[in-house]
Write a protein that holds these residues in place. Structure first.
Motif: not given
Length: 190
Positions: A56-60, A97-110
């Motif tokens: 969520s922090e990465q998405e923000r 912005a894409k990198q932050y979103a990518g990290v968020a997506k990966k973290l949600r999967g993990l």
């Protein structure tokens, strides 16, 4: 594309280290401060919540960068500070912005991966045990140290003796006086 993937992997690694630290601290608090037994499965939900909070922090952060990019678009004057972005920064802001979103997506999967959560709790438990072990080791070295093993013994001796005279002996005298008064009061009452 490769650099973006590397940046995302680096962000995930940093986030996993942060989550491990959060879980480690929770383990220390629950098992030491609250005197509970370590139960691996009890920390799995906390590990998941930690990963989701970091996602969520990465998405923000991604959304904040998108907002900055929108404000920067079409601005061609000189910036007034580090975060005063201009049109020339739009491309980098889009990547960020894409990198932050990518990290968020990966973290949600993990956070949904049972093996990742198990490994995270296990790594946090190992880190917590290492902290406890280090603390005990230092404490035992200090407690068991003989004067001839301490290189600073002579230097610190005067300070220790002064503390003994001014604090410890005063406290002992005060406690002895209170116990004596309590005994006298008890024998007068009895």
């Amino acid at each position: 594309m490769r650099r973006a993937a590397e940046a995302i992997e680096e962000g995930v690694a940093i986030a996993l280290a942060a989550a491990r630290l959060q879980v480690k601290n929770r383990i220390l608090i629950d098992t030491i401060a609250q005197d509970d037994d370590f139960d691996h499965s009890a920390f799995l939900p906390y590990a998941k919540d930690s990963l989701l909070a970091l996602a969520s922090e990465q998405e923000r952060a991604s959304e904040a960068v998108r907002t900055q990019r929108a404000k920067a678009w079409g601005r061609h004057s000189d910036p007034h500070g580090t975060h005063d972005y201009r049109d020339r920064d739009v491309r980098n802001l889009r990547k960020r912005a894409k990198q932050y979103a990518g990290v968020a997506k990966k973290l949600r999967g993990l956070a949904e991966d049972e093996d990742t959560l198990q490994n995270l709790v296990e790594a946090a438990r190992d880190a917590a045990w290492h902290d406890v072990e280090s603390t005990l080791e230092r404490r035992l070295q200090i407690e068991a140290m003989r004067p001839d093993d301490d290189p600073d013994y002579d230097i610190m001796r005067e300070a220790r003796m002064q503390a003994l005279r001014l604090v410890d002996l005063q406290t002992l005298a005060s406690d002895t006086k209170k116990r004596q008064q309590a005994r006298e009061a008890q024998s007068e009452a009895g």
